[in-house]
Design an enzyme around this catalytic site. Structure first.
Site, PDB file in Angstrom:
ATOM      1  N   HIS A  12       0.808  -1.220   0.000  1.00 38.76           N
ATOM      2  CA  HIS A  12       0.000   0.000   0.000  1.00 38.76           C
ATOM      3  C   HIS A  12       0.847   1.278   0.000  1.00 38.76           C
ATOM      4  CE1 HIS A  12      -0.119  -0.723   4.636  1.00 38.76           C
ATOM      5  NE2 HIS A  12       0.825   0.159   4.380  1.00 38.76           N
ATOM      6  N   HIS A  59      -2.529   4.548   9.589  1.00 41.18           N
ATOM      7  CA  HIS A  59      -1.227   5.163   9.862  1.00 41.18           C
ATOM      8  C   HIS A  59      -1.375   6.563  10.463  1.00 41.18           C
ATOM      9  CE1 HIS A  59      -0.527   2.215   6.651  1.00 41.18           C
ATOM     10  NE2 HIS A  59       0.760   2.243   6.885  1.00 41.18           N
TER      11      HIS A  59
HETATM   12  C1  DHB Z   1       5.962   3.484   2.818  1.00 38.51           C
HETATM   13  C2  DHB Z   1       5.549   2.198   3.184  1.00 38.51           C
HETATM   14  C3  DHB Z   1       4.391   2.016   3.947  1.00 38.51           C
HETATM   15  O1  DHB Z   1       3.932   0.815   4.372  1.00 38.51           O
HETATM   16  C4  DHB Z   1       3.642   3.087   4.296  1.00 38.51           C
HETATM   17  O2  DHB Z   1       2.507   2.858   4.975  1.00 38.51           O
HETATM   18  C5  DHB Z   1       4.046   4.348   3.960  1.00 38.51           C
HETATM   19  C6  DHB Z   1       5.211   4.550   3.217  1.00 38.51           C
HETATM   20  C7  DHB Z   1       7.168   3.723   1.996  1.00 38.51           C
HETATM   21  O3  DHB Z   1       7.931   2.810   1.739  1.00 38.51           O
HETATM   22  O4  DHB Z   1       7.373   4.837   1.547  1.00 38.51           O
HETATM   23 FE    FE Z   2       2.215   1.041   5.713  1.00 36.30          FE
END
Ligand code: DHB
Ligand code: FE
Length: 286
Positions: A12, A59
């Site tokens: 994601h 998040h």
């Molecule tokens: C990234 C990865 C993630 O799982 C996320 O939620 C936000 C950013 C990344 O690699 O940039």
């Molecule tokens: Fe993530």
């Protein structure tokens, strides 16, 4: 009765939203990743799901560190997205299915899962990016039930607990009286760490093990502690919990229909998996 047709697991990473907005799907950096969704599009066109139950981790858009439930489930008729600060377009709202949500909620509580029920819920990139990958156009032809798992603030639920959460939801879907084709989605992963000394950490060997086990031997993954997962997959690699819950929800004979693995996308190992769930015929007793 509702029927679980299968599961899709997908990264994601927010940068995907920017690549889509800038139509970079065929750029050399992005092509091997986006190509991994060609099969998913064919599968969805063939299987025509009505509903997607989506295991993901918020998040900081709907929950923050001050109040962060271990497991939360949406019971709204609509789920909005908002600007999370990644510089990606805000996604249009997704339609919910409150009747199915409440059926799952009742079964989860009966199964002794102390969940947080959200009649209003914003969904972040961990829902909207996989939806945009699965349905590249403007339409999202499924209603969703979002299920949020805390992968952010320790202590996290164990791998085994997330598998059981999925199993409880799978059983509940099987007993939902409406004639629906239900797909299960797990988002995030695979190995990645965004900050600290190991920022950029990727573990291909462990990812391959997870990809092998998720279809055929998911119980093997439940033997890892959360600390083992962080060590093997990175601090954010624990998003694997969403994949494990997805797998737990598949109640039939499970087989891998498709997988794609590409490193790196942003700082992550980006994996896409499609699992078929062939309903197990219940033998009629004469
Ligand atoms: C990234 C990865 C993630 O799982 C996320 O939620 C936000 C950013 C990344 O690699 O940039
Ligand atoms: Fe993530």
């Amino acid at each position: 009765m509702a029927r679980i047709i299968g599961g899709v697991a997908s990264t994601h990473v927010p940068a995907i939203g920017k690549a889509i907005a800038e139509k970079k799907q065929n750029d050399p950096y992005w092509k091997p990743f986006f190509q991994g969704f060609d099969y998913v599009h064919q599968w969805l066109a063939r299987e025509k799901p009505d509903v997607a139950v989506v295991f993901y981790n918020d998040h900081g858009l709907n929950f923050f560190l001050d109040k962060l439930p271990t497991f939360a489930i949406g019971a709204a008729s609509e789920y909005r997205n908002e600007d999370e600060g990644w510089g990606i377009p805000v996604s249009r709202s997704l339609k919910g299915y409150p009747e199915l949500s409440w059926h799952l909620i009742n079964q989860l509580v009966a199964d002794e899962f102390d969940i947080t029920v959200c009649q209003e819920m914003l969904v972040d990139h961990a829902v909207t990016i996989p939806m945009a990958l699965m349905w590249p156009g403007e339409t999202r032809p499924v209603r969703i039930v979002p299920v949020s798992i805390n992968t952010v603030q320790h202590p996290l639920p164990s791998v085994a607990r997330c598998f059981k959460l999925g199993q409880s939801i799978g059983r509940a879907i099987d007993s939902f009286a409406e004639n629906l084709r239900v797909m299960i989605v797990g988002t995030g992963g695979l190995s990645h760490q965004l900050d600290g000394k190991r920022a950029g950490f990727i573990n291909k060997e462990f990812d391959m093990l997870c990809l092998d086990k998720i279809a055929n031997d998911p119980l093997a993954l439940t033997r890892y502690s959360i600390h083992d997962i962080v060590a093997e997959a990175g601090a954010q690699g624990v998003e694997l919990l969403n994949w494990v819950a997805m797998r737990g929800a598949l109640t039939g004979k499970v087989s891998e229909a498709h997988r794609n693995y590409h490193i790196p996308i942003s700082n992550t190992a980006a994996a896409t998996v499609v699992l078929n769930n062939q309903a197990i015929e219940r033998r009629k007793v004469a």
